[in-house]
Design a protein around this motif. Structure first.
Motif, mmCIF file in Angstrom:
data_model
loop_
_atom_site.group_PDB
_atom_site.id
_atom_site.type_symbol
_atom_site.label_atom_id
_atom_site.label_comp_id
_atom_site.label_asym_id
_atom_site.label_seq_id
_atom_site.Cartn_x
_atom_site.Cartn_y
_atom_site.Cartn_z
ATOM 1 N N TYR A 149 0.844 -1.196 0.000
ATOM 2 C CA TYR A 149 0.000 0.000 0.000
ATOM 3 C C TYR A 149 0.872 1.237 0.000
ATOM 4 N N ASN A 150 0.641 2.137 -0.960
ATOM 5 C CA ASN A 150 1.362 3.402 -1.032
ATOM 6 C C ASN A 150 0.474 4.478 -0.412
ATOM 7 N N ALA A 151 0.770 4.837 0.811
ATOM 8 C CA ALA A 151 -0.050 5.767 1.590
ATOM 9 C C ALA A 151 0.237 7.202 1.179
ATOM 10 N N ALA A 152 -0.514 7.702 0.204
ATOM 11 C CA ALA A 152 -0.289 9.066 -0.292
ATOM 12 C C ALA A 152 -1.041 10.123 0.513
ATOM 13 N N ASN A 153 -2.231 9.788 0.988
ATOM 14 C CA ASN A 153 -3.057 10.769 1.703
ATOM 15 C C ASN A 153 -3.142 10.445 3.192
ATOM 16 N N LYS A 154 -3.115 11.497 4.012
ATOM 17 C CA LYS A 154 -3.240 11.316 5.459
ATOM 18 C C LYS A 154 -4.673 10.955 5.825
ATOM 19 N N GLY A 155 -4.796 10.236 6.945
ATOM 20 C CA GLY A 155 -6.118 9.869 7.440
ATOM 21 C C GLY A 155 -6.329 8.362 7.491
ATOM 22 N N ALA A 156 -7.509 7.990 7.938
ATOM 23 C CA ALA A 156 -7.846 6.566 8.074
ATOM 24 C C ALA A 156 -8.135 5.958 6.704
ATOM 25 N N PHE A 157 -7.833 4.674 6.562
ATOM 26 C CA PHE A 157 -8.098 3.970 5.314
ATOM 27 C C PHE A 157 -8.476 2.521 5.597
ATOM 28 N N THR A 158 -9.205 1.939 4.670
ATOM 29 C CA THR A 158 -9.510 0.505 4.650
ATOM 30 C C THR A 158 -9.444 0.078 3.201
ATOM 31 N N LYS A 159 -8.654 -0.943 2.913
ATOM 32 C CA LYS A 159 -8.466 -1.441 1.542
ATOM 33 C C LYS A 159 -8.712 -2.948 1.516
ATOM 34 N N THR A 160 -9.041 -3.445 0.335
ATOM 35 C CA THR A 160 -9.269 -4.885 0.192
ATOM 36 C C THR A 160 -8.439 -5.458 -0.947
ATOM 37 N N VAL A 161 -8.202 -6.765 -0.836
ATOM 38 C CA VAL A 161 -7.532 -7.545 -1.872
ATOM 39 C C VAL A 161 -8.395 -8.780 -2.088
ATOM 40 N N THR A 162 -8.778 -9.041 -3.334
ATOM 41 C CA THR A 162 -9.627 -10.181 -3.654
ATOM 42 C C THR A 162 -8.778 -11.279 -4.288
ATOM 43 N N VAL A 163 -8.826 -12.478 -3.683
ATOM 44 C CA VAL A 163 -7.992 -13.602 -4.123
ATOM 45 C C VAL A 163 -8.886 -14.703 -4.696
ATOM 46 N N THR A 164 -8.580 -15.124 -5.921
ATOM 47 C CA THR A 164 -9.310 -16.206 -6.576
ATOM 48 C C THR A 164 -8.397 -17.420 -6.676
ATOM 49 N N THR A 165 -8.890 -18.574 -6.173
ATOM 50 C CA THR A 165 -8.136 -19.828 -6.237
ATOM 51 C C THR A 165 -9.001 -20.925 -6.822
ATOM 52 N N ASN A 166 -8.368 -22.049 -7.136
ATOM 53 C CA ASN A 166 -9.115 -23.208 -7.631
ATOM 54 C C ASN A 166 -9.757 -23.989 -6.484
ATOM 55 N N GLU A 177 -11.670 -22.648 -3.919
ATOM 56 C CA GLU A 177 -12.896 -22.049 -3.394
ATOM 57 C C GLU A 177 -13.778 -21.574 -4.549
ATOM 58 N N THR A 178 -15.072 -21.744 -4.388
ATOM 59 C CA THR A 178 -15.990 -21.344 -5.454
ATOM 60 C C THR A 178 -16.120 -19.829 -5.549
ATOM 61 N N ALA A 179 -16.058 -19.149 -4.423
ATOM 62 C CA ALA A 179 -16.151 -17.683 -4.407
ATOM 63 C C ALA A 179 -14.784 -17.095 -4.047
ATOM 64 N N PRO A 180 -14.419 -15.973 -4.647
ATOM 65 C CA PRO A 180 -13.154 -15.333 -4.286
ATOM 66 C C PRO A 180 -13.146 -14.919 -2.819
ATOM 67 N N LYS A 181 -11.975 -14.943 -2.213
ATOM 68 C CA LYS A 181 -11.807 -14.537 -0.808
ATOM 69 C C LYS A 181 -11.404 -13.065 -0.782
ATOM 70 N N VAL A 182 -12.102 -12.280 0.020
ATOM 71 C CA VAL A 182 -11.796 -10.854 0.152
ATOM 72 C C VAL A 182 -11.038 -10.656 1.465
ATOM 73 N N LEU A 183 -9.812 -10.194 1.337
ATOM 74 C CA LEU A 183 -8.951 -9.904 2.484
ATOM 75 C C LEU A 183 -8.920 -8.386 2.658
ATOM 76 N N SER A 184 -8.730 -7.918 3.887
ATOM 77 C CA SER A 184 -8.726 -6.467 4.100
ATOM 78 C C SER A 184 -7.602 -6.046 5.034
ATOM 79 N N PHE A 185 -7.233 -4.782 4.904
ATOM 80 C CA PHE A 185 -6.292 -4.168 5.826
ATOM 81 C C PHE A 185 -6.704 -2.727 6.028
ATOM 82 N N LYS A 186 -6.378 -2.227 7.217
ATOM 83 C CA LYS A 186 -6.771 -0.857 7.566
ATOM 84 C C LYS A 186 -5.712 -0.215 8.424
ATOM 85 N N GLY A 187 -5.828 1.079 8.591
ATOM 86 C CA GLY A 187 -4.889 1.815 9.411
ATOM 87 C C GLY A 187 -5.119 3.304 9.280
#
Length: 134
Positions: free
Chosen positions: A102-119, A121-131
């Protein structure tokens, strides 16, 4: 009129198949439905991070299934996050990781997600990070 309804109902019930799945089939369905990927953490709190300094976040998982797991796609929720992941098949019992930088360009709180698709699981897994960027 009642006779027609009863006859029609009897015909419909007669055409239905009342079969029971063998125990092996039920076990296979349950095994298929269970995920072969166990994530160490699906959400990570980074706390405070400095502005304009890229921060790498690692999401680790273990293949708890009986076949190899292949990651086919990893997609970030925005252009401010770059992703990388294990490209080779992950054998049963092995661990692998997905990295989000994550390239933190702007000050303040954030929450971002990363969606992972594998063979695995039928549905992609959504992972998150915040700070908070300071």
């Amino acid at each position: 009129m009642k006779t027609i309804k009863i006859t029609l109902c009897a015909a419909v019930l007669g055409l239905m198949s009342f079969t029971v799945l063998p125990a092996k089939s039920v076990a296979k369905i349950i095994e298929t439905a269970a995920s072969a990927v166990t994530w160490k953490s699906e959400s990570i709190d980074l706390g405070e991070i400095p502005q304009n300094k890229p921060k790498a976040i690692e999401f680790e998982f273990k293949n708890t299934g009986k076949t190899a797991v292949v990651i086919s796609e990893v997609k970030a929720s925005c252009g401010c996050t770059a992703t990388d992941y294990t490209k080779t098949p992950v054998k049963p019992g092995e661990t692998a990781k997905v990295t989000a930088t994550y390239n933190a360009a702007n000050k303040g709180a954030f929450t971002k997600t990363v969606t992972v698709t594998t063979n695995a699981e039928t549905a992609p897994k959504v992972l998150s990070f915040k700070g908070t960027v300071i």
